[in-house]
Design a protein around this motif. Structure first.
Motif, PDB file in Angstrom:
ATOM      1  N   GLU A 274     -17.457  39.693  28.400  1.00 32.81           N
ATOM      2  CA  GLU A 274     -16.517  39.965  29.469  1.00 32.81           C
ATOM      3  C   GLU A 274     -15.337  40.755  28.887  1.00 32.81           C
ATOM      4  OE1 GLU A 274     -17.415  39.410  32.384  1.00 32.81           O
ATOM      5  OE2 GLU A 274     -19.097  38.073  31.973  1.00 32.81           O
ATOM      6  N   SER A 275     -14.587  41.400  29.754  1.00 28.73           N
ATOM      7  CA  SER A 275     -13.476  42.240  29.287  1.00 28.73           C
ATOM      8  C   SER A 275     -12.285  41.367  28.920  1.00 28.73           C
ATOM      9  CB  SER A 275     -13.080  43.255  30.362  1.00 28.73           C
ATOM     10  OG  SER A 275     -12.799  42.587  31.581  1.00 28.73           O
ATOM     11  N   ASP A 276     -12.448  40.580  27.890  1.00 32.26           N
ATOM     12  CA  ASP A 276     -11.421  39.651  27.432  1.00 32.26           C
ATOM     13  C   ASP A 276     -11.469  39.618  25.910  1.00 32.26           C
ATOM     14  OD1 ASP A 276      -9.922  37.438  26.613  1.00 32.26           O
ATOM     15  OD2 ASP A 276     -10.413  36.288  28.404  1.00 32.26           O
ATOM     16  N   ASN A 277     -10.397  40.071  25.268  1.00 33.90           N
ATOM     17  CA  ASN A 277     -10.388  40.126  23.809  1.00 33.90           C
ATOM     18  C   ASN A 277     -10.559  38.759  23.174  1.00 33.90           C
ATOM     19  OD1 ASN A 277     -10.124  42.876  23.788  1.00 33.90           O
ATOM     20  ND2 ASN A 277      -7.930  42.886  23.405  1.00 33.90           N
ATOM     21  N   ASP A 278      -9.964  37.732  23.790  1.00 33.03           N
ATOM     22  CA  ASP A 278     -10.074  36.384  23.221  1.00 33.03           C
ATOM     23  C   ASP A 278     -11.519  35.897  23.236  1.00 33.03           C
ATOM     24  OD1 ASP A 278      -7.358  36.296  22.753  1.00 33.03           O
ATOM     25  OD2 ASP A 278      -6.896  35.278  24.645  1.00 33.03           O
ATOM     26  N   ALA A 279     -12.221  36.171  24.339  1.00 32.40           N
ATOM     27  CA  ALA A 279     -13.621  35.753  24.426  1.00 32.40           C
ATOM     28  C   ALA A 279     -14.470  36.490  23.403  1.00 32.40           C
ATOM     29  CB  ALA A 279     -14.150  36.005  25.843  1.00 32.40           C
ATOM     30  N   ALA A 280     -14.197  37.782  23.218  1.00 32.88           N
ATOM     31  CA  ALA A 280     -14.939  38.566  22.223  1.00 32.88           C
ATOM     32  C   ALA A 280     -14.685  38.024  20.826  1.00 32.88           C
ATOM     33  CB  ALA A 280     -14.531  40.038  22.306  1.00 32.88           C
ATOM     34  N   LEU A 281     -13.431  37.707  20.550  1.00 29.25           N
ATOM     35  CA  LEU A 281     -13.083  37.188  19.231  1.00 29.25           C
ATOM     36  C   LEU A 281     -13.826  35.887  18.951  1.00 29.25           C
ATOM     37  CD1 LEU A 281      -9.508  37.105  17.732  1.00 29.25           C
ATOM     38  CD2 LEU A 281     -10.979  35.109  17.572  1.00 29.25           C
ATOM     39  N   GLU A 282     -13.847  34.994  19.923  1.00 29.23           N
ATOM     40  CA  GLU A 282     -14.512  33.707  19.719  1.00 29.23           C
ATOM     41  C   GLU A 282     -16.020  33.872  19.574  1.00 29.23           C
ATOM     42  OE1 GLU A 282     -13.062  31.018  18.961  1.00 29.23           O
ATOM     43  OE2 GLU A 282     -11.050  31.778  19.338  1.00 29.23           O
ATOM     44  N   THR A 283     -16.602  34.822  20.305  1.00 28.38           N
ATOM     45  CA  THR A 283     -18.033  35.089  20.186  1.00 28.38           C
ATOM     46  C   THR A 283     -18.377  35.555  18.782  1.00 28.38           C
ATOM     47  OG1 THR A 283     -18.241  35.649  22.541  1.00 28.38           O
ATOM     48  CG2 THR A 283     -19.938  36.497  21.044  1.00 28.38           C
ATOM     49  N   ILE A 284     -17.578  36.475  18.266  1.00 27.79           N
ATOM     50  CA  ILE A 284     -17.821  37.011  16.930  1.00 27.79           C
ATOM     51  C   ILE A 284     -17.551  35.953  15.867  1.00 27.79           C
ATOM     52  CG2 ILE A 284     -16.962  38.689  15.228  1.00 27.79           C
ATOM     53  CD1 ILE A 284     -16.631  40.623  17.606  1.00 27.79           C
ATOM     54  N   TYR A 285     -16.504  35.161  16.057  1.00 23.89           N
ATOM     55  CA  TYR A 285     -16.222  34.101  15.081  1.00 23.89           C
ATOM     56  C   TYR A 285     -17.360  33.082  15.047  1.00 23.89           C
ATOM     57  CZ  TYR A 285     -14.325  30.056  12.773  1.00 23.89           C
ATOM     58  OH  TYR A 285     -14.160  28.987  11.928  1.00 23.89           O
ATOM     59  N   SER A 286     -17.872  32.700  16.213  1.00 24.37           N
ATOM     60  CA  SER A 286     -18.965  31.717  16.257  1.00 24.37           C
ATOM     61  C   SER A 286     -20.196  32.233  15.531  1.00 24.37           C
ATOM     62  CB  SER A 286     -19.316  31.392  17.715  1.00 24.37           C
ATOM     63  OG  SER A 286     -18.228  30.756  18.359  1.00 24.37           O
ATOM     64  N   PHE A 287     -20.520  33.524  15.725  1.00 24.33           N
ATOM     65  CA  PHE A 287     -21.678  34.089  15.037  1.00 24.33           C
ATOM     66  C   PHE A 287     -21.450  34.089  13.533  1.00 24.33           C
ATOM     67  CE2 PHE A 287     -23.975  37.901  13.438  1.00 24.33           C
ATOM     68  CZ  PHE A 287     -25.270  37.482  13.709  1.00 24.33           C
ATOM     69  N   HIS A 288     -20.243  34.457  13.127  1.00 19.78           N
ATOM     70  CA  HIS A 288     -19.905  34.460  11.696  1.00 19.78           C
ATOM     71  C   HIS A 288     -19.977  33.058  11.120  1.00 19.78           C
ATOM     72  CE1 HIS A 288     -17.461  34.694   8.041  1.00 19.78           C
ATOM     73  NE2 HIS A 288     -17.599  36.013   8.069  1.00 19.78           N
ATOM     74  N   ASP A 289     -19.466  32.095  11.866  1.00 23.28           N
ATOM     75  CA  ASP A 289     -19.368  30.725  11.377  1.00 23.28           C
ATOM     76  C   ASP A 289     -20.717  30.019  11.367  1.00 23.28           C
ATOM     77  OD1 ASP A 289     -17.865  28.338  10.602  1.00 23.28           O
ATOM     78  OD2 ASP A 289     -18.303  27.587  12.609  1.00 23.28           O
ATOM     79  N   GLU A 290     -21.517  30.217  12.415  1.00 24.50           N
ATOM     80  CA  GLU A 290     -22.745  29.447  12.563  1.00 24.50           C
ATOM     81  C   GLU A 290     -23.971  30.122  11.958  1.00 24.50           C
ATOM     82  OE1 GLU A 290     -23.056  28.810  16.732  1.00 24.50           O
ATOM     83  OE2 GLU A 290     -21.083  27.819  16.880  1.00 24.50           O
ATOM     84  N   VAL A 291     -23.987  31.446  11.946  1.00 17.76           N
ATOM     85  CA  VAL A 291     -25.184  32.161  11.481  1.00 17.76           C
ATOM     86  C   VAL A 291     -25.000  32.766  10.101  1.00 17.76           C
ATOM     87  CG1 VAL A 291     -26.808  34.021  11.987  1.00 17.76           C
ATOM     88  CG2 VAL A 291     -25.845  32.656  13.858  1.00 17.76           C
ATOM     89  N   ILE A 292     -23.895  33.486   9.935  1.00 15.37           N
ATOM     90  CA  ILE A 292     -23.691  34.197   8.655  1.00 15.37           C
ATOM     91  C   ILE A 292     -23.172  33.263   7.582  1.00 15.37           C
ATOM     92  CG2 ILE A 292     -22.444  36.077   7.535  1.00 15.37           C
ATOM     93  CD1 ILE A 292     -22.444  37.531  10.212  1.00 15.37           C
TER      94      ILE A 292
END
Length: 292
Positions: A274-292
């Protein structure tokens, strides 16, 4: 606790440290100005030296999260919110301005060669890099970069210029040139892109314009799928164009998914932002934290 003489020395040393204009700077090498006879660019590092356990329970992570984003596509840059958040969660952050040094007289091949060289140079001193490429050209450059240089993870946001897939005749109709033509036509109507505001002065806009007319950079993308964690995101809310955003995202994800859909990292996920920087940030952080 320190005795008085040692404490006085420490105060003097702290006062001698120059204050940088970086967003978050706690080490003298955090902000570097890259110059050469060909170009003048900024490479801004926002990084911290956190204690083993941060105040909010985060721990320091090895490596760095690097952001390369389009200079002409989005209403808001992710640099500030990312720089304000990721270092406080123990993740070193790096923002790279990739396009400002492009020469208007360069050919498409020369421009792509320069972008590859600059990105390789900017990341050469970093280890365990997770690269976030945001926008059609950054995503394209990041994927060709991955052909010959390593990353710990790759996050592609709006990969609307789709490269030709190596070794698969079914995708012969797809090429950077045709994708660039579709993107430029679509961008005049899509809500999150505004190519016209640059008036042709942007190096990135010039390259896009040349790509529509020049098929010189049309070689297949040669990647071994499944060798690193990859996530593909696309921006939602673009009325009339969201289907194309998703199609390009899914096509790109298929390039990085092993044929059996398994591999070490499995099928590459595609997710709508969605067009929300906070949501994008959390999505990317979750991928970094849980997968990478």
């Amino acid at each position: 606790y320190f005795d008085r003489p040692v404490h006085v020395v420490l105060v003097v040393v702290v006062k001698m440290i120059p204050i940088s204009s970086c967003l978050h700077v706690t080490r003298l090498t955090s902000c570097r100005h890259i110059t050469s006879s060909r170009l003048r660019r900024w490479k801004v590092t926002s990084s911290i030296e956190p204690p083993p356990i941060l105040s909010d329970g985060y721990v320091e992570r090895p490596g760095v999260l690097a952001l390369v984003e389009s200079t002409l596509s989005y209403r808001e840059s992710w640099t500030r919110p990312f720089a304000a958040t990721f270092p406080n969660r123990g993740i070193h952050f790096l923002s790279i301005d990739l396009f400002s040094g492009l020469s208007s007289s360069s050919t498409v091949l020369e421009s792509f060669s320069q972008l590859h060289t600059e990105l390789a140079s900017d990341l050469s001193t970093e280890a365990n890099v997770v690269l976030v490429a945001r926008g059609p050209l950054p995503c394209l450059v990041a994927q060709y970069y991955l052909e010959s240089l390593p990353l710990s993870g790759l996050i592609l946001v709006d990969p609307l210029i789709v490269p030709r897939r190596g070794g698969n005749g079914d995708d012969d109709e797809i090429s950077p040139q045709s994708s660039a033509q579709t993107f430029v036509q679509m961008s005049s109507e899509a809500g999150c892109f505004d190519l016209l505001k640059t008036n042709g002065q942007s190096g990135e806009a010039n390259l896009l314009d040349k790509m529509q007319r020049d098929s010189a950079f049309d070689r297949p993308l040669k990647l071994e799928a499944g060798v690193l964690p990859v996530k593909v995101l696309y921006t939602g809310g673009n009325i009339g164009h969201e289907k194309e955003f998703r199609r390009c995202a899914e096509q790109t994800a298929s390039y990085h998914t092993p044929e059996d859909g398994i591999g070490m990292w499995g099928e590459v996920a595609v997710e709508k932002l969605e067009s929300d920087n906070d949501a994008a940030l959390e999505t990317i952080y979750s991928f970094h934290d849980e997968v990478i």
